[in-house]
Design a protein around this motif. Sequence first.
Motif, PDB file in Angstrom:
ATOM      1  N   VAL A 153      23.154  -0.707   0.284  1.00 25.04           N
ATOM      2  CA  VAL A 153      21.798  -0.435   0.754  1.00 25.04           C
ATOM      3  C   VAL A 153      21.439   0.981   0.328  1.00 25.04           C
ATOM      4  O   VAL A 153      22.106   1.938   0.734  1.00 25.04           O
ATOM      5  N   ASP A 154      20.401   1.118  -0.478  1.00 16.03           N
ATOM      6  CA  ASP A 154      19.939   2.431  -0.922  1.00 16.03           C
ATOM      7  C   ASP A 154      18.876   2.925   0.048  1.00 16.03           C
ATOM      8  O   ASP A 154      17.726   2.487   0.011  1.00 16.03           O
ATOM      9  N   TRP A 155      19.266   3.841   0.923  1.00 14.04           N
ATOM     10  CA  TRP A 155      18.345   4.332   1.955  1.00 14.04           C
ATOM     11  C   TRP A 155      17.133   5.029   1.351  1.00 14.04           C
ATOM     12  O   TRP A 155      16.028   4.952   1.892  1.00 14.04           O
ATOM     13  N   GLU A 156      17.324   5.713   0.233  1.00 18.91           N
ATOM     14  CA  GLU A 156      16.245   6.492  -0.346  1.00 18.91           C
ATOM     15  C   GLU A 156      15.232   5.636  -1.118  1.00 18.91           C
ATOM     16  O   GLU A 156      14.090   6.073  -1.332  1.00 18.91           O
ATOM     17  N   GLU A 157      15.628   4.452  -1.533  1.00 21.41           N
ATOM     18  CA  GLU A 157      14.714   3.613  -2.313  1.00 21.41           C
ATOM     19  C   GLU A 157      13.582   3.074  -1.435  1.00 21.41           C
ATOM     20  O   GLU A 157      13.827   2.578  -0.331  1.00 21.41           O
ATOM     21  N   LYS A 158      12.379   3.161  -1.933  1.00 20.12           N
ATOM     22  CA  LYS A 158      11.211   2.694  -1.180  1.00 20.12           C
ATOM     23  C   LYS A 158      11.094   1.184  -1.270  1.00 20.12           C
ATOM     24  O   LYS A 158      11.246   0.599  -2.334  1.00 20.12           O
ATOM     25  N   VAL A 159      10.812   0.543  -0.129  1.00 21.29           N
ATOM     26  CA  VAL A 159      10.596  -0.913  -0.094  1.00 21.29           C
ATOM     27  C   VAL A 159       9.137  -1.176  -0.425  1.00 21.29           C
ATOM     28  O   VAL A 159       8.224  -0.588   0.164  1.00 21.29           O
ATOM     29  N   CYS A 160       8.908  -2.087  -1.359  1.00 18.30           N
ATOM     30  CA  CYS A 160       7.537  -2.422  -1.755  1.00 18.30           C
ATOM     31  C   CYS A 160       7.162  -3.820  -1.271  1.00 18.30           C
ATOM     32  O   CYS A 160       8.021  -4.678  -1.164  1.00 18.30           O
TER      33      CYS A 160
END
Length: 401
Positions: free
Chosen positions: A394-401
């Motif tokens: 899980v990449d916490w920094e990646e924004k969910v679109c």
Amino acid sequence: MTHVLIIGGGIAGPVTAMALRRAGIEASVHEAYPRGADRAGAFLVLFANGLAALAAIGADAPVLDHSFPSGTVEYLGDTGRTLGVRPLAGAGPDGTAPRTLPRAVLHRVLREEAARRGIPLAYGRRLVDVVRGPGGKVVAVFADGSRAEGDLIIGADGLHSRTRRVLDPDAPRPRHTGQVTVCGRTRAPGHAAPPGTYRMMYGKHGFFGQVTGPDATTYWFANLPAPEVPRAALAGYTPDRWRRRVTEAFADDGTPAAALAAATGDDIVGINGYDIASVPVWHDDRIVLVGDAAHATAPNAAQGASMAIEDGVVLARCLRDLPDAGQAFAAYERLRRERVERIVALSAAMADRIVRTEGERRVRDAEVERRLAADARDAPDTDGSADWITGYRVDWEEKVC
């Protein structure tokens, strides 16, 4: 500010609350059982995917401090002959090995870490219903007559989730897997597994596993084919009854299983094995499910706890990044459903194969030996990075679109 009511304080509940706090969303956790009511004896394994999800919200250190690593798995046939030894899949690229700890300890350290971060936890709050309040609020109604009001409800209340039934009265009920699982632990000398090794034993009448921690405590489990034990009857099973059942199941084998079970005191617990192949409804506009409430898995793949942790972190990212709960819940389901249902199916397919004849035993042992030899020849990735289960991050920094 949005306030979320989390129903359930086992694994998914505190993790989700901490992930939400990191995302700037306040939450409170409401646990049905009184404080300290966790099952004795039961233990679990966290693989690299679950540990990485905890690390994404800075909650891995307490778990690492209260668990121990194992990097090898050894397989024995029912005669006691070693069928093969291989690295235990699921290590992290940084060398972090899968970690073992008692389930009750994992519950405790996660709750303590959540409390340290200022997250309220209430005990003895068994959900009975959810009603809609004014202004789009939701109200959780508990069996003790108390109520709690919030903007959203997250059902983290496990296999027999009441939240799941409130959300969808037609939701499928847990499916018995045809086995019971008995867990125990003992410090009786002379029964330790090799250091850092899970020892797995194919018995004539069941499957047995053991691992020994640095403090000389040996943890063991037995999967036994059996019909479902009614819940009322299950509550009356004593440790002595479970001990005798396991000892008798493995008495004819040449493995250490029967002696280890016989040497265990009262720290034994037995449970029915269940799963739910698919939960059709995960959410509406105000309620969403995580962990076993959304995707109960049989214990064979040992991924239940790690999947629950992943759920909480992914859901928090979705609520952080998307403009309303409906969109966030839909994104969470999109990101999670295929993965978790695939793991549930895999775990069901891993149900232990019981042999009935000497010929079947020889075939089974030969198959296990061939598989282990092929694994060694193919030099599988030892860090788990290519494994679709344990390599997931899980990449916490990646924004969910």
